[in-house]
Structures are given as C-alpha cells and as structure tokens.
Write a protein that holds these residues in place. Structure first.
Motif, short mmCIF file in Angstrom:
data_model
loop_
_atom_site.label_atom_id
_atom_site.label_comp_id
_atom_site.label_asym_id
_atom_site.label_seq_id
_atom_site.Cartn_x
_atom_site.Cartn_y
_atom_site.Cartn_z
N HIS A 156 -13.67 2.23 0.18
CA HIS A 156 -13.60 3.66 -0.14
C HIS A 156 -14.82 4.09 -0.94
O HIS A 156 -15.41 5.15 -0.67
CB HIS A 156 -12.31 3.91 -0.92
CG HIS A 156 -11.92 5.35 -0.99
ND1 HIS A 156 -12.33 6.18 -2.01
CD2 HIS A 156 -11.15 6.12 -0.18
CE1 HIS A 156 -11.83 7.39 -1.83
NE2 HIS A 156 -11.12 7.38 -0.72
N VAL A 161 -6.09 11.44 7.05
CA VAL A 161 -6.76 12.73 6.84
C VAL A 161 -8.25 12.61 7.09
O VAL A 161 -8.87 13.46 7.75
CB VAL A 161 -6.48 13.23 5.41
CG1 VAL A 161 -7.35 14.45 5.09
CG2 VAL A 161 -5.00 13.59 5.25
N MET A 211 -3.82 15.46 -1.68
CA MET A 211 -3.41 14.20 -1.07
C MET A 211 -2.86 13.22 -2.10
O MET A 211 -1.94 12.46 -1.82
CB MET A 211 -4.60 13.57 -0.33
CG MET A 211 -5.01 14.31 0.93
SD MET A 211 -3.69 14.36 2.17
CE MET A 211 -3.01 16.00 1.89
N GLY A 222 -8.54 16.48 -2.06
CA GLY A 222 -8.27 15.16 -2.61
C GLY A 222 -7.10 15.17 -3.59
O GLY A 222 -6.25 14.27 -3.56
N TRP A 262 -4.18 9.25 3.21
CA TRP A 262 -5.57 9.66 3.03
C TRP A 262 -6.49 9.13 4.14
O TRP A 262 -7.33 9.89 4.64
CB TRP A 262 -6.06 9.20 1.66
CG TRP A 262 -7.47 9.53 1.33
CD1 TRP A 262 -8.46 8.65 1.03
CD2 TRP A 262 -8.08 10.83 1.26
NE1 TRP A 262 -9.64 9.30 0.77
CE2 TRP A 262 -9.44 10.64 0.91
CE3 TRP A 262 -7.62 12.13 1.46
CZ2 TRP A 262 -10.33 11.70 0.75
CZ3 TRP A 262 -8.50 13.19 1.31
CH2 TRP A 262 -9.85 12.98 0.96
N THR A 271 0.86 11.79 -1.94
CA THR A 271 1.16 10.36 -1.97
C THR A 271 2.27 10.05 -2.97
O THR A 271 3.21 9.30 -2.68
CB THR A 271 -0.11 9.58 -2.34
OG1 THR A 271 -1.11 9.81 -1.33
CG2 THR A 271 0.17 8.09 -2.43
#
Length: 482
Positions: free
Chosen positions: A81, A148, A337, A334, A145, A341
C-alpha cells in the motif's frame, strides 16, 4: 531508478486532456499518494499492535504458525500500500530507462489485498474459532479499499496516465496543504482537549509522576500540531514551495524529535507504573505512527523544491485550478472507506474466538459508528453522503459546493450529537482519561466536516493583478491571475 526526486511524471508522448474544467492535470493523485503512504505506514503499525494484543490476550500458542502467517500478510499488504502511494508521487524507471506505469504497484496491491482478505477470513474461521459471519465480515472489510482502487484504476480518465503522471499546475502544493491542515487541526483539537482535562485534575494527580508526564507528552503533541497547521496554511496561501517547504521542514524535524521524546516519556511511565505488556506495545506503535507522517511530508516537499530548483527561470508558479479540492475529495474518500470498514466489522463481528478481541479493539472507535441500530444507520448515511461529496469534488462538479455543504452539515450534526453526552458526563467522570480517549475519534469526526465546509467556501486570494491605463476619458482595466 525508483523514487527519482527530480523528474516529473509527464508522459513522453502525447498531451494529457483535462477531463473537466477546473480539474488539475494530475487529477489530485498526488494527494492520494500522500494519503496512501500514510495509511500504509499506519496500517502496518496497527497490524503489529493488534497482533501483540491478540497474542497476549488470547494466549494462542497452539495456532502460533497461523497467527504469525496472518501478521506477515498484514505487514506485506501495508508495505504494498505504501509503495503504491509512493509511485503516485515519484517516478520509477524500468530496466530499459522507460518511465514505469505509476499504477503498476497499485494493481499489485489490489490483487494481494483481495487475496489477503479472503485468506484472513478463512484463517479466522478455521483456526481461531470465529463464526462464519465474523470471517465473512473480516474478509469484506479488508477487501473494501482494494476493490475501490480497482474501480478507480479502470476509470477512463486515468487510462492516459499509464505512460506517466503529469505534475499538477501547482505541483500538488494545495492538495498536500489541505491534508496537512486537516490532520493538524485534528491533532490540536485532540491534544488540546486532553490537556484541558489534565489541567482539571486534582493537584495530587499532577504532583504524581504520571500526571506530570502526561502533561509534558500532550504539550509536545500540541506544539507539533500547531507547527503542522502553520505549514499547511502557508501552502494554501502561497504558489511557491519555498515558504511552505521551509515550514514543513521545521515541522518534520520537530515531529521526529518529539516522537522520540514522547516514546521515551511514555516508556518510563509504563515501566514505573508496571503497566500491562499491551501498554509497552502501544508505546512502540505510537512512536512509529508519530514519526511516519513527518518523514513522508519532508520527502515530498524536498522533492518538489528540488524540481523547482532544477527548472530555474523556467518555473512558473501557478495556483491549482481546483484550489486543492480534488485532494480534499481523495481525503474524504479515504476517510469514508475507513468508517465503512469499521461499520462492516461492527455489524458482522460476533463475540466468539478472535471476534471477541476484534470487538474490544472496535471500542477504540468511540462514538464514530455507535452500537445501536440507529447509530449504525446514521453512520451508513454519513458514509454515503461523504462518498457523494468526494465524487463531486473529484469531478469538480458544478454542484460540488452544495453537495459538500450538505455532507458537512449532516456529518457535523451527527458527530456533535454523539459527542454531547460525553461532554456532559465529564462532570461525573472528572479526570477519567478513558472518557477523553472516547472523545478523540468523535472530535476527529467533527474536524473533517468542518474543514470541508470551510475549504469549499474559502475565497481565493489573487497572486497577481495587472492594471492597464486607459486613454484619456476612458476607464482603466485590470486582469487578475489566481
């Protein structure tokens, strides 16, 4: 050469077409890269913390192999990431000296992230006594994520960037400054609130070692957050990286030093009070988290300043056509999301096996999502509005101000309604730091809508104004540049 600090991501052939008036050349992807780098480092630290807490609380010695496999998968995912975010900021070259696809690392993260989510869901169900519902929830939350991002990469507006990302008109200054201002404000509000509560403690607590140590720790964090905001606000006013870069460097230097000092003070506190091993693990992770963002910021500003230095007199200082709002859109996406979550986990996790430990960790979210059906429904509605506002800002829609304002008012109202009972309860639980910890996430939920409301309605200050003198008897005219 990975992470080259002087080349732009400009494609070598062809011209990048702007998808819509007001959208910057890079579509705000530099801000997404910053957010992804921060999230990658943060998730790696939190994965280590969760692993330590679960290992200590559950005493899972018979499944140690599976447990450490899950930890290793989480750390690898966080590193991928971070690398995906880095490639959106700095150019990377292939073996034949061509500019690499900036979305290549992101595709690797997407594939690994979805596979890791499925594997962790299966491990939780088969090895750690989680219910099938809990396992499915873990897999869905972890895969959200990456899915997405998989949709984002396939959007037509980003296909032309596969040969390289162009630098934004302001080289990403305003987008980065918005992120810094929002994060700094969250820090000021959180640290300031805790200092006020500590100041209200009886004198016997402040005279005790732990009370004085905590005051020192949060004072250091408050000063750090003030420097953070100062650098961010400078970037919103300037078009050159000179002054914002100088302030960002000061913040980064202080941020790294303060993280070491905070870690040392908290370690002494944990040892003197003989706290549980989880506290020692938390101190280590806190140092990691506090040092991560200053390092990211310093490298980013140094990169952009060096690019300006190499350009010399050819460098033209311009304001971003979107005033950094696409960067705000990525930040909102962000954050939405992240809350989604937590929402998935809150709905699906059941208190059996490893699900019990995950449920205890969810309590750290405080009033972000709540526990009742009404609270969960309101959280889902706010997430939907935040995504709608993020999409409007990313596209620079004509109705972006209206949509963002509706989101800010609704989200701010929900956050205020959630935090009000906690504020009222301070008189009954005076000096209880657990109440303050529950307040911090709710305070962050207030900052983001408030910042959105202020940023979408801020008036831009022109950077230059040329006035032409008219002939006798005729009025003069002027031209203003933003």
């Amino acid at each position: 050469m990975p992470g080259a600090i002087f080349e732009s991501h400009e494609p070598r052939n062809g011209v990048v077409d702007l998808p819509r008036a007001g959208v910057p050349a890079d579509n705000g992807l530099a801000t997404l890269g910053l957010v992804m780098q921060l999230a990658g480092r943060t998730s790696g630290a939190l994965a280590a913390l969760i692993a330590s807490v679960v290992l200590i609380e559950s005493r899972i010695h018979q499944n140690a192999g599976w447990f450490f496999l899950a930890v290793a998968l989480c750390i690898v995912r966080s590193q991928l990431h971070r690398v995906a975010g880095r490639d959106l900021l700095y150019s990377r070259h292939t073996a034949d000296d061509a500019v690499a696809n900036p979305f290549g690392a992101m595709r690797a993260y997407i594939a690994f992230g979805i596979a890791q989510a499925i594997v962790l869901g299966l491990i939780a169900t088969t090895e750690f006594d989680a219910t099938p519902r809990t396992g499915a929830g873990i897999a869905a939350a972890l895969a959200l994520w990456p899915m997405v991002l998989a949709v984002v990469v396939q959007l037509p507006r980003f296909r032309s960037f596969h040969a390289g990302l162009p630098l934004g008109e302001d080289r990403g200054l305003e987008g980065a400054s918005i992120v810094m201002t929002v994060l700094g404000t969250c820090g000021v509000l959180s640290a300031g609130t805790i200092i006020l509560v500590l100041g209200g403690l009886p004198s016997r607590h402040l005279q005790h070692g732990w009370g004085a140590m905590l005051v020192v720790v949060f004072t250091l964090l408050l000063v750090r957050s003030c420097l953070h905001i100062r650098a961010g606000l400078a970037g919103l006013r300037e078009t050159s990286f000179d002054r914002p870069g100088e302030l960002a460097s000061r913040y980064a230097n202080y941020g790294v030093i303060s993280s070491v000092c905070v870690g040392g003070v908290l370690a002494l506190l944990a040892m003197s009070e003989r706290l549980a091993p989880e506290a020692i693990a938390s101190v280590t992770v806190l140092c990691w988290l506090l040092a991560a963002w200053p390092v990211i910021v310093k490298r980013y500003f140094n990169n952009r300043q060096f690019a300006e230095l190499l350009a010399g007199d050819r460098m033209i200082h311009r304001r971003a056509p979107d005033a950094g709002l696409t960067g705000l859109g990525w930040l909102l996406a962000g954050h939405a999301m992240l809350v989604a979550t937590l929402l998935i986990l809150a709905v699906t996790v059941e208190p059996r096996g490893v699900g019990r430990a995950i449920g205890n960790l969810l309590l750290l979210s405080g009033q972000v999502i709540g526990r009742s059906a009404v609270d969960l429904g309101l959280a889902a509605g706010v997430v939907a509005l935040e995504l709608f506002a993020a999409a409007a800002l990313l596209r620079m829609s004509d109705h972006r101000r209206v949509i963002a304002t509706i989101y800010a008012l609704c989200a701010g109202g929900v956050a205020l309604a959630a935090v009000y009972p906690l504020v009222r309860s301070f008189s009954h639980y005076h000096g209880d730091l657990r109440m303050v910890i529950r307040l911090i996430p709710a305070a962050i939920q207030i900052v983001i809508p408030a910042a959105t409301l202020a940023l979408v309605h801020r008036a831009l200050v022109p950077i230059a104004c040329a006035r032409y003198r008219g002939a006798r008897g005729l009025p003069s005219s002027s031209v203003t540049w933003l």
